[in-house]
Enzyme design. Structure first.
Site, PDB file in Angstrom:
ATOM      1  N   ASP A  45       0.928  -1.165  -0.078  1.00 28.02           N
ATOM      2  CA  ASP A  45      -0.315   0.093  -0.006  1.00 28.02           C
ATOM      3  C   ASP A  45       0.667   1.323   0.178  1.00 28.02           C
ATOM      4  O   ASP A  45       0.756   2.221   0.468  1.00 28.02           O
ATOM      5  CB  ASP A  45      -0.902  -0.092   1.451  1.00 28.02           C
ATOM      6  CG  ASP A  45      -0.200  -0.492   3.041  1.00 28.02           C
ATOM      7  OD1 ASP A  45       1.127  -0.504   2.589  1.00 28.02           O
ATOM      8  OD2 ASP A  45      -0.419  -0.172   3.683  1.00 28.02           O
ATOM      9  N   ASP A  50       6.729   1.952   2.199  1.00 29.67           N
ATOM     10  CA  ASP A  50       6.392   0.994   0.845  1.00 29.67           C
ATOM     11  C   ASP A  50       7.506   1.045   0.240  1.00 29.67           C
ATOM     12  O   ASP A  50       7.837   0.129  -1.009  1.00 29.67           O
ATOM     13  CB  ASP A  50       4.799   1.004   0.666  1.00 29.67           C
ATOM     14  CG  ASP A  50       3.896   0.259   2.164  1.00 29.67           C
ATOM     15  OD1 ASP A  50       4.028  -0.644   1.789  1.00 29.67           O
ATOM     16  OD2 ASP A  50       3.799   1.135   2.348  1.00 29.67           O
ATOM     17  N   ASN A  84      -2.335   2.063   3.235  1.00 25.43           N
ATOM     18  CA  ASN A  84      -2.575   3.410   3.957  1.00 25.43           C
ATOM     19  C   ASN A  84      -3.234   4.811   3.879  1.00 25.43           C
ATOM     20  O   ASN A  84      -3.577   5.965   4.029  1.00 25.43           O
ATOM     21  CB  ASN A  84      -0.921   3.952   3.531  1.00 25.43           C
ATOM     22  CG  ASN A  84       0.526   2.957   4.412  1.00 25.43           C
ATOM     23  OD1 ASN A  84       0.095   3.243   5.803  1.00 25.43           O
ATOM     24  ND2 ASN A  84       0.983   2.529   3.730  1.00 25.43           N
ATOM     25  N   THR A 106       3.610  -5.710   1.976  1.00 27.04           N
ATOM     26  CA  THR A 106       3.740  -5.375   2.935  1.00 27.04           C
ATOM     27  C   THR A 106       3.072  -3.958   3.732  1.00 27.04           C
ATOM     28  O   THR A 106       2.615  -2.916   3.868  1.00 27.04           O
ATOM     29  CB  THR A 106       5.092  -3.593   2.201  1.00 27.04           C
ATOM     30  OG1 THR A 106       4.778  -3.446   1.017  1.00 27.04           O
ATOM     31  CG2 THR A 106       6.391  -4.771   2.531  1.00 27.04           C
ATOM     32  N   PHE A 166      -0.160  -1.603  12.205  1.00 25.26           N
ATOM     33  CA  PHE A 166      -1.091  -1.274  11.455  1.00 25.26           C
ATOM     34  C   PHE A 166      -1.653  -1.858  10.220  1.00 25.26           C
ATOM     35  O   PHE A 166      -2.916  -2.499  10.327  1.00 25.26           O
ATOM     36  CB  PHE A 166      -0.640   0.113  10.850  1.00 25.26           C
ATOM     37  CG  PHE A 166      -1.675   0.266   9.648  1.00 25.26           C
ATOM     38  CD1 PHE A 166      -2.492   1.651  10.035  1.00 25.26           C
ATOM     39  CD2 PHE A 166      -1.393   0.067   8.134  1.00 25.26           C
ATOM     40  CE1 PHE A 166      -3.808   1.926   9.094  1.00 25.26           C
ATOM     41  CE2 PHE A 166      -1.858   0.823   7.719  1.00 25.26           C
ATOM     42  CZ  PHE A 166      -3.292   1.362   7.775  1.00 25.26           C
ATOM     43  N   ASN A 167      -0.978  -2.797   9.846  1.00 23.01           N
ATOM     44  CA  ASN A 167      -0.831  -3.685   8.695  1.00 23.01           C
ATOM     45  C   ASN A 167      -1.809  -5.140   9.603  1.00 23.01           C
ATOM     46  O   ASN A 167      -3.096  -5.611   8.737  1.00 23.01           O
ATOM     47  CB  ASN A 167      -0.221  -4.414   7.679  1.00 23.01           C
ATOM     48  CG  ASN A 167       0.819  -3.763   6.790  1.00 23.01           C
ATOM     49  OD1 ASN A 167       0.446  -2.444   6.980  1.00 23.01           O
ATOM     50  ND2 ASN A 167       2.397  -3.513   7.211  1.00 23.01           N
ATOM     51  N   HIS A 198       9.385  -0.414   8.173  1.00 23.72           N
ATOM     52  CA  HIS A 198       8.842  -1.180   8.817  1.00 23.72           C
ATOM     53  C   HIS A 198       9.167  -2.367   7.282  1.00 23.72           C
ATOM     54  O   HIS A 198       9.934  -3.340   7.722  1.00 23.72           O
ATOM     55  CB  HIS A 198       7.426  -0.938   8.404  1.00 23.72           C
ATOM     56  CG  HIS A 198       7.395  -0.036   9.683  1.00 23.72           C
ATOM     57  ND1 HIS A 198       7.371   0.027  11.233  1.00 23.72           N
ATOM     58  CD2 HIS A 198       6.913   1.239  10.095  1.00 23.72           C
ATOM     59  CE1 HIS A 198       7.314   0.852  12.332  1.00 23.72           C
ATOM     60  NE2 HIS A 198       7.033   1.787  11.445  1.00 23.72           N
ATOM     61  N   ASP A 199       9.027  -1.193   6.485  1.00 26.82           N
ATOM     62  CA  ASP A 199       8.323  -2.322   5.598  1.00 26.82           C
ATOM     63  C   ASP A 199       9.692  -2.362   4.122  1.00 26.82           C
ATOM     64  O   ASP A 199      10.027  -3.810   4.141  1.00 26.82           O
ATOM     65  CB  ASP A 199       7.865  -1.751   4.265  1.00 26.82           C
ATOM     66  CG  ASP A 199       6.339  -1.557   5.078  1.00 26.82           C
ATOM     67  OD1 ASP A 199       5.731  -2.481   5.781  1.00 26.82           O
ATOM     68  OD2 ASP A 199       5.361  -0.352   4.368  1.00 26.82           O
TER      69      ASP A 199
HETATM   70  C1  BDR Z   1       3.132  -0.223   8.750  1.00 29.79           C
HETATM   71  O1  BDR Z   1       2.195   0.727   8.400  1.00 29.79           O
HETATM   72  C2  BDR Z   1       1.953   0.884   7.677  1.00 29.79           C
HETATM   73  O2  BDR Z   1       1.976   2.062   7.681  1.00 29.79           O
HETATM   74  C3  BDR Z   1       3.150   0.661   6.919  1.00 29.79           C
HETATM   75  O3  BDR Z   1       3.575   1.147   5.035  1.00 29.79           O
HETATM   76  C4  BDR Z   1       3.511  -0.318   7.076  1.00 29.79           C
HETATM   77  O4  BDR Z   1       3.733  -1.043   5.796  1.00 29.79           O
HETATM   78  C5  BDR Z   1       4.153  -0.122  10.048  1.00 29.79           C
HETATM   79  O5  BDR Z   1       3.217  -0.970  11.282  1.00 29.79           O
HETATM   80 CA    CA Z   2       3.005  -0.815   3.924  1.00 32.38          CA
END
Ligand code: BDR
Ligand code: CA
Length: 315
Positions: free
Chosen positions: A13, A18, A42, A129, A170-171, A244-245
């Protein structure tokens, strides 16, 4: 010794981390990117899809011929959430971005994933991701698929604290039912969660190193990561954003940059404060068979070294 590149599909996303992640994948000779699939997350799907085309254009010739596809525009069951407060209204907060070089492929992302995995049994790695909606749909529509993927490498979840809620990353929260379907499937899954990604911070020094690469990719990533840093400073008191990604992509390129523990993991699906929590049985108190390889440690310097080296090869 030369080994053949590993075929991958990038599902995400984009979104600024990402975007950095996909640039890392596209610039890495160990990976062969067969396609990119956009999902809600996102931002809403139309932005995610446009941004997918922008990131491929940013990568230049290495992304020539890499198709991109629209996937799910909402989670399986829950109501949609977004993270524009982190990624900006469009998801790619940088000036002078190129437009996509071509239109998205008209096929649906889920059909592309199913077709591609079936034609390359046990070879394709899905690097996810974002929320796992596309992959869960593929697993439901094609029950043979979990056994046919080589691996799913997912940035999501956490062995501990969440980020969107105290309990949930979040994901995972954006589509907990999809996450549960994928994690509980027979597929080999690696989970790269907040417990490791929050250790990989794009500090001002690292952002300057990206800018000093002297290419467009470095300049754009530096600008986006500066924007991203504002949220991390305010929310966590950190000097920059967590990568993160990109760390999930690094895990597909060089799994040895992380340490792994096989764990039984379940996603909390009950509504309430724990919704989307990835409950990791660190001490095997349930006695359940581990279903996920969970990242529990990371070589932070090694990861940033790889990122700089690879992004430096792009235009
Ligand atoms: C994840 O949440 C999204 O906002 C970022 O792109 C990442 O994949 C981190 O928690
Ligand atoms: Ca992401």
């Amino acid at each position: 010794m030369f080994s053949a590149p590993r075929p991958v599909i990038l599902d995400g996303d984009p979104g600024l981390d990402d975007a950095v992640a996909w640039l890392l994948a596209l610039s890495s000779p160990e990976l062969w990117v067969l396609g990119a699939t956009a999902v809600h997350g996102n931002m809403v799907l139309p932005l995610s899809l446009w941004n997918a085309g922008v990131v491929l254009a940013l990568a230049g010739d290495v992304a020539e011929g890499v198709p991109y596809f629209a996937g799910a525009d909402r989670p399986l069951l829950r109501s949609p959430i977004t993270a524009t407060h982190v990624h900006g209204a469009t998801g790619l907060p940088a000036a002078g971005l190129p437009e996509p070089r071509r239109d998205p492929n008209p096929a649906h992302a889920v059909d592309f994933i199913i077709r591609t995995v079936r034609s390359n049994p046990r070879q394709v790695t899905l690097i996810a991701t974002g929320p796992l909606t596309n992959i869960a749909l593929a697993f439901r529509m094609a029950p043979d698929l979990p056994d046919l993927v080589r691996e799913v490498v997912w940035m999501g979840g956490s062995t501990g604290q969440g980020n969107r809620t105290p309990a949930a990353e979040f994901n995972a929260l954006a589509d907990p039912h999809a996450a549960q379907i994928v994690l509980q499937s027979p597929a080999a899954v690696r989970m790269v969660g907040l417990n490791v990604t929050m250790q990989c911070i794009a500090t001002p020094e690292r952002i300057e190193q990206l800018r000093a690469l002297g290419n467009r990719a470095g300049a754009v990533c530096a600008e986006m990561l500066n924007f991203y840093a504002a949220f991390y400073r305010e929310r966590y008191g950190l000097s920059g954003g967590a990568m993160h990604d990109p760390l999930a992509v690094a895990a597909a390129i060089r799994p040895e940059l992380l340490s792994w523990q096989p764990l039984a993991v379940e996603v909390e699906l009950n509504d309430g404060i724990n919704l989307g929590r990835t409950v990791c049985d660190l001490y095997n108190v349930t006695g359940q068979t581990p279903n996920v390889q969970v990242a529990v440690g990371v070589d932070e310097e090694g990861f940033f070294g790889l990122l700089l080296e690879r992004l430096g090869t792009l235009p």
